[in-house]
Scaffold this motif. Structure first.
Motif, PDB file in Angstrom:
ATOM      1  N   GLU A   1       0.814  -1.222   0.000  1.00 37.67           N
ATOM      2  CA  GLU A   1       0.000   0.000   0.000  1.00 37.67           C
ATOM      3  C   GLU A   1       0.840   1.262   0.000  1.00 37.67           C
ATOM      4  OE1 GLU A   1      -3.387   2.102   2.869  1.00 37.67           O
ATOM      5  OE2 GLU A   1      -2.788   0.022   3.208  1.00 37.67           O
ATOM      6  N   ASP A   2       1.990   1.233   0.671  1.00 43.47           N
ATOM      7  CA  ASP A   2       2.827   2.431   0.780  1.00 43.47           C
ATOM      8  C   ASP A   2       3.965   2.468  -0.239  1.00 43.47           C
ATOM      9  OD1 ASP A   2       4.282   0.348   1.784  1.00 43.47           O
ATOM     10  OD2 ASP A   2       4.810   1.315   3.689  1.00 43.47           O
ATOM     11  N   SER A   3       3.921   1.611  -1.254  1.00 45.63           N
ATOM     12  CA  SER A   3       4.972   1.607  -2.270  1.00 45.63           C
ATOM     13  C   SER A   3       4.962   2.909  -3.066  1.00 45.63           C
ATOM     14  CB  SER A   3       4.766   0.430  -3.222  1.00 45.63           C
ATOM     15  OG  SER A   3       5.589   0.547  -4.373  1.00 45.63           O
ATOM     16  N   PRO A   4       6.114   3.456  -3.399  1.00 47.72           N
ATOM     17  CA  PRO A   4       6.148   4.662  -4.235  1.00 47.72           C
ATOM     18  C   PRO A   4       5.712   4.393  -5.672  1.00 47.72           C
ATOM     19  CG  PRO A   4       8.363   3.817  -3.880  1.00 47.72           C
ATOM     20  CD  PRO A   4       7.472   3.024  -2.989  1.00 47.72           C
ATOM     21  N   ASP A   5       5.588   3.122  -6.033  1.00 45.53           N
ATOM     22  CA  ASP A   5       5.242   2.761  -7.408  1.00 45.53           C
ATOM     23  C   ASP A   5       3.763   2.458  -7.599  1.00 45.53           C
ATOM     24  OD1 ASP A   5       7.957   2.892  -8.191  1.00 45.53           O
ATOM     25  OD2 ASP A   5       8.290   0.882  -7.368  1.00 45.53           O
ATOM     26  N   VAL A   6       2.934   2.708  -6.580  1.00 42.78           N
ATOM     27  CA  VAL A   6       1.522   2.356  -6.660  1.00 42.78           C
ATOM     28  C   VAL A   6       0.644   3.568  -6.411  1.00 42.78           C
ATOM     29  CG1 VAL A   6       1.105   1.778  -4.220  1.00 42.78           C
ATOM     30  CG2 VAL A   6      -0.118   0.537  -6.001  1.00 42.78           C
ATOM     31  N   VAL A   7      -0.538   3.569  -7.035  1.00 39.52           N
ATOM     32  CA  VAL A   7      -1.585   4.551  -6.741  1.00 39.52           C
ATOM     33  C   VAL A   7      -2.812   3.759  -6.297  1.00 39.52           C
ATOM     34  CG1 VAL A   7      -3.021   6.416  -7.626  1.00 39.52           C
ATOM     35  CG2 VAL A   7      -0.675   6.147  -8.469  1.00 39.52           C
ATOM     36  N   ASN A   8      -3.295   4.058  -5.093  1.00 36.64           N
ATOM     37  CA  ASN A   8      -4.422   3.341  -4.507  1.00 36.64           C
ATOM     38  C   ASN A   8      -5.700   4.148  -4.628  1.00 36.64           C
ATOM     39  OD1 ASN A   8      -2.556   1.342  -3.373  1.00 36.64           O
ATOM     40  ND2 ASN A   8      -2.007   2.925  -1.883  1.00 36.64           N
ATOM     41  N   ALA A   9      -6.806   3.449  -4.799  1.00 36.40           N
ATOM     42  CA  ALA A   9      -8.133   4.096  -4.795  1.00 36.40           C
ATOM     43  C   ALA A   9      -9.024   3.307  -3.837  1.00 36.40           C
ATOM     44  CB  ALA A   9      -8.736   4.120  -6.200  1.00 36.40           C
ATOM     45  N   LYS A  10      -9.233   3.850  -2.655  1.00 32.07           N
ATOM     46  CA  LYS A  10     -10.048   3.166  -1.653  1.00 32.07           C
ATOM     47  C   LYS A  10     -11.519   3.531  -1.827  1.00 32.07           C
ATOM     48  CE  LYS A  10      -6.328   2.557   1.667  1.00 32.07           C
ATOM     49  NZ  LYS A  10      -5.885   2.601   3.083  1.00 32.07           N
ATOM     50  N   LEU A  11     -12.366   2.607  -1.379  1.00 37.29           N
ATOM     51  CA  LEU A  11     -13.809   2.745  -1.567  1.00 37.29           C
ATOM     52  C   LEU A  11     -14.474   2.782  -0.198  1.00 37.29           C
ATOM     53  CD1 LEU A  11     -14.107  -0.078  -4.284  1.00 37.29           C
ATOM     54  CD2 LEU A  11     -13.666   2.365  -4.675  1.00 37.29           C
ATOM     55  N   PRO A  12     -14.601   3.954   0.413  1.00 33.56           N
ATOM     56  CA  PRO A  12     -15.110   4.032   1.788  1.00 33.56           C
ATOM     57  C   PRO A  12     -16.554   3.553   1.936  1.00 33.56           C
ATOM     58  CG  PRO A  12     -14.898   6.222   0.807  1.00 33.56           C
ATOM     59  CD  PRO A  12     -14.218   5.279  -0.115  1.00 33.56           C
TER      60      PRO A  12
ATOM     61  N   GLY B   1      -6.209  -9.046 -11.504  1.00 39.35           N
ATOM     62  CA  GLY B   1      -6.768  -7.822 -12.072  1.00 39.35           C
ATOM     63  C   GLY B   1      -8.028  -8.123 -12.864  1.00 39.35           C
ATOM     64  N   VAL B   2      -9.101  -7.326 -12.744  1.00 37.72           N
ATOM     65  CA  VAL B   2      -9.099  -6.006 -12.155  1.00 37.72           C
ATOM     66  C   VAL B   2      -9.899  -5.957 -10.846  1.00 37.72           C
ATOM     67  CG1 VAL B   2      -8.777  -4.782 -14.336  1.00 37.72           C
ATOM     68  CG2 VAL B   2     -11.089  -5.470 -13.674  1.00 37.72           C
ATOM     69  N   HIS B   3      -9.799  -7.048 -10.091  1.00 39.26           N
ATOM     70  CA  HIS B   3     -10.488  -7.157  -8.805  1.00 39.26           C
ATOM     71  C   HIS B   3      -9.981  -6.090  -7.835  1.00 39.26           C
ATOM     72  CE1 HIS B   3     -12.043  -9.035  -5.146  1.00 39.26           C
ATOM     73  NE2 HIS B   3     -12.663  -9.964  -5.869  1.00 39.26           N
ATOM     74  N   THR B   4     -10.828  -5.723  -6.879  1.00 39.19           N
ATOM     75  CA  THR B   4     -10.380  -4.856  -5.791  1.00 39.19           C
ATOM     76  C   THR B   4      -9.418  -5.614  -4.885  1.00 39.19           C
ATOM     77  OG1 THR B   4     -12.382  -5.504  -4.582  1.00 39.19           O
ATOM     78  CG2 THR B   4     -12.444  -3.395  -5.737  1.00 39.19           C
ATOM     79  N   PRO B   5      -8.531  -4.920  -4.177  1.00 40.45           N
ATOM     80  CA  PRO B   5      -8.438  -3.473  -4.011  1.00 40.45           C
ATOM     81  C   PRO B   5      -7.922  -2.793  -5.276  1.00 40.45           C
ATOM     82  CG  PRO B   5      -6.601  -4.527  -2.909  1.00 40.45           C
ATOM     83  CD  PRO B   5      -7.504  -5.634  -3.373  1.00 40.45           C
ATOM     84  N   LEU B   6      -8.455  -1.606  -5.549  1.00 38.60           N
ATOM     85  CA  LEU B   6      -8.059  -0.903  -6.758  1.00 38.60           C
ATOM     86  C   LEU B   6      -6.663  -0.293  -6.561  1.00 38.60           C
ATOM     87  CD1 LEU B   6     -11.391   0.863  -7.828  1.00 38.60           C
ATOM     88  CD2 LEU B   6     -10.528  -1.409  -8.436  1.00 38.60           C
TER      89      LEU B   6
END
Length: 553
Positions: free
Chosen positions: A234-245, A303-308
């Motif tokens: 989750e904290d990798s500099p190579d990833v962009v996360n999109a959470k679904l609250p 892919g393309v399952h969550t987590p996004l």
């Protein structure tokens, strides 16, 4: 008296403090539970650093030319890919030229259906060619703690329809890891073994985690296993996360999932790079290692399952997409399409393209809980529903030696058909001691020989459906409702004509009843039922007038 008053004051202060603590604990109870789940997951498993996978090497020199051997088989299965995520159908968020090339270079089955509307039973049907209700693998196994957390987040007083939890069934259900496809079933890998195939699994399995259910016990010689669910830390500099609250399932995934894989039952270790690319790298190595012998590669992407989660490079390349969540999702599709292109290129470079049967599909339609309204367009419904959006999937088959390029076949087909089609392509024989529900599609794909008309069935507990001769019936106990659609005139299921056609309803109900009479009891129970609104995503507010179903899982 003064001492008594002091004691009363202390007691009152203590009560106030306890009430404050209890109130704070209640207010943050969800965060506390998620923290406990996340901590427990980390403590329960050790994920070692990445290690190099050394693939079993086939012969240095082929015994005979590739064209004289049984065809190589490559099945690429996406997870939760929406019908409108494929640009070949005229839409798409981003172009998918590599996936499209399989349809252009072979057969596009334009009316293709998943085994069911959820992942695990659909995969079991691909592996066996048999209905999940025939094998008993009817429901989707859920990881420990998931039902409890989803229940807590979903039933928070804000929903029009509550999630239903069967605690008695949950208490009686076998452990998650033992909810698997029985070893008595003959898998596609096992059916190919007598023809000399080297069988390779890469990615998701979801057919049981105990040793007797794993790929290596079900006919696969080598297996690179999805052990958890993160595409990158989750904290990798190579990833962009999109959470679904707004999505309780997403809350669980972010708390519980890790970045982990394994090889042939080894200890867990970190993949190398973005998960979709890592699986592709390993698939290419496996192809190169086996270029001189027949092989079956089952590349089951997460892919393309969550987590996004998207790789930052893919995300940055889509700056024209303004919505962040849609951009992350689109970048995941880009990675999936790139994977397909790289696999196809590897087959070509190794001189295997002409005599390799490549099949591409998705395990079911896209879910409404990601909050993106157009992913299954033009169809209604989502994953977990038997509306077309939940079960209409891409199904492309390319085999240059046998299937003419640019072939379009409109007769309804299903995931069940992969098993007999692949076995026939390999020159194998279907098991003689059991019913195979699918049919061989090669005569249809290669020469246009239409298969005999047949009904196609779906069942998740009380929620059932059948499609026969262009008519589709859906029945549910919760809500107590029947839907009937004439797909020939209403392919997107806009008009429920059940009331106007009681004879057709009765005819299709009789088909369902006759089918059910030949099926078996589930191997394990559904422990919860989740309401799914047909025409709205989970993010959108729901009214009493909105159509919905309850999905047992």
């Amino acid at each position: 008296m003064n001492g008594l008053k002091k004691w009363q004051a202390y007691a009152l202060a203590g009560v106030v403090a306890l009430v404050a603590i209890a109130g704070t604990a209640y207010a943050f109870r969800k965060d506390m539970v998620l923290y406990f789940v996340a901590t427990r997951a980390r403590d329960a498993t050790v994920v070692e650093p990445n290690r190099e996978i050394v693939w079993d090497q086939g012969p240095a020199v082929a015994a005979e030319p590739a064209g004289n051997r049984p065809p190589n088989i490559v099945v690429i299965l996406a997870d939760d890919l929406g019908f409108n995520d494929i640009s070949h159908f005229g839409g798409g968020i981003v172009p998918t030229p590599n996936i499209d090339s399989i349809a252009r270079g072979g057969a596009n089955f334009t009316s293709a259906y998943s085994g069911t509307a959820a992942c695990a039973p659909s995969r079991a049907m691909i592996m066996t060619g048999r209905y999940g209700t025939r094998t008993g693998f009817e429901f989707t196994p859920t990881p420990p703690g998931m039902t409890r957390i989803v229940d807590m987040f979903y039933n928070d007083g804000t929903r029009t329809h509550e999630m239903l939890v069967d605690r008695e069934a949950a208490a009686k259900a076998p452990p998650f890891r033992e909810q698997g496809l029985p070893g008595s079933e003959i898998t596609l890998a096992e059916a190919l073994k007598p023809k000399g195939y080297h069988n390779i699994h890469i990615g998701k399995w979801h057919l049981g985690n105990a040793p007797e259910f794993l790929p290596n016990a079900q006919g696969f010689d080598e297996s690179v296993m999805l052990e958890s669910g993160l595409f990158l830390p989750e904290d990798s500099p190579d990833v962009v996360n999109a959470k679904l609250p707004f999505d309780p399932i997403d809350q669980f995934l972010w708390a519980r999932m890790q970045y982990a894989t394994s090889y042939n039952g080894s200890a867990w270790f970190e993949p190398k790079g973005y998960l979709t690319d890592f699986y592709t790298d390993e698939a290419i190595k496996a192809i190169e290692a086996n270029r001189n012998r027949p092989f079956f590669l089952y590349l089951a992407h997460w892919g393309v399952h969550t987590p996004l989660q998207a790789s930052k490079a893919d995300y940055d390349a889509l700056s024209h997409i303004e919505d962040e969540r849609l951009r992350v999702y689109a970048a995941m599709i880009v990675a999936l399409d790139r994977s397909v292109g790289r696999v196809l290129q590897s087959l070509k470079e190794n001189g295997l393209e002409e005599n390799t049967l490549v099949i591409f599909s998705s395990d079911n339609g896209a879910p409404g809980y990601i909050g993106l309204p157009d992913v299954n367009k033009p169809y209604r419904g989502w994953k977990l529903t038997f509306f077309e959006g939940g079960i209409r999937v891409p199904f492309f088959a390319k085999w240059p030696a046998r299937i003419p390029a640019g072939t379009e076949r409109t007769t309804p087909v299903a995931h069940l058909d992969m098993f007999p089609t692949i076995v026939a392509a390999a020159g194998g024989e279907l098991p003689a001691d059991r019913v195979i529900d699918g049919i061989d599609l090669l005569p249809y794909a290669a020469r246009g020989e239409k298969p005999a008309p047949r009904p196609i069935f779906w069942r998740d507990g009380h929620y059932q459906a059948v499609q026969a001769d262009g008519w589709k019936l859906q029945m549910a106990e919760r809500p107590n409702k029947t839907w009937l659609f004439n797909l020939k005139t209403d392919p997107t299921e806009q008009n429920n004509v059940a009331d106007e056609n009681p004879e057709k309803v009765a005819e299709l109900k009789a088909l369902v009843e006759a089918h059910n009479a030949t099926q078996r009891e589930p191997l394990f129970p559904a422990v919860a039922e989740m309401p799914v609104t047909v025409d709205k995503t989970l993010e959108e507010p729901v009214t009493e007038d909105d159509e919905y179903i309850y999905w047992p899982g």
